[in-house]
Design a protein around this motif. Structure first.
Motif: not given
Length: 124
Positions: A13, A15-20, A61-62, A64-66
């Protein structure tokens, strides 16, 4: 409880947050580029649909990724755009008002998409 699975989940998660977060400048740049092509007297349907799709994806997406506030603002812009899209004709001042809101959104998102939104009392 499997702490190894939890650790893997939260690592993925993060990693995906950083990617987003890393993709935000490019996504906001796409919105800005579309906005710069926008002719409020004769907005091309394909451009309006493209902007709608980007805002829709960004809103979902926003959250989802905080990036809760970013997602809320993207959803608000998307919903208002959807309303404008339902009419056969929209006066240029209405498009210009929406574009002004989009400009604020993009400028804020590029600087700090986790900060309080300008003039948003709900974030105070």
């Amino acid at each position: 409880m499997n702490t190894s699975a939890d650790a893997e989940f939260f690592a993925r998660l993060a990693e995906l947050n950083d990617k987003f977060a890393a993709s935000l400048p490019r996504t906001l740049g796409r919105l800005s580029a579309a906005r710069n092509e926008f002719d409020s007297s004769h907005p091309p349907l394909a451009l309006v649909e493209q902007m709608h799709a980007v805002l829709h994806t960004l809103a979902g997406s926003s959250a989802t990724f905080g990036f809760r506030i970013l997602g809320q603002q993207a959803r608000m812009l998307e919903q208002r755009l959807r309303v404008l899209m339902t009419f056969d004709g929209v006066a240029p001042p209405e498009w210009d008002a929406w574009l002004s809101e989009l400009d604020v959104f993009v400028a804020w998102g590029i600087v700090d998409p986790k900060a309080a939104y300008p003039n948003d009392d709900s974030t105070v």
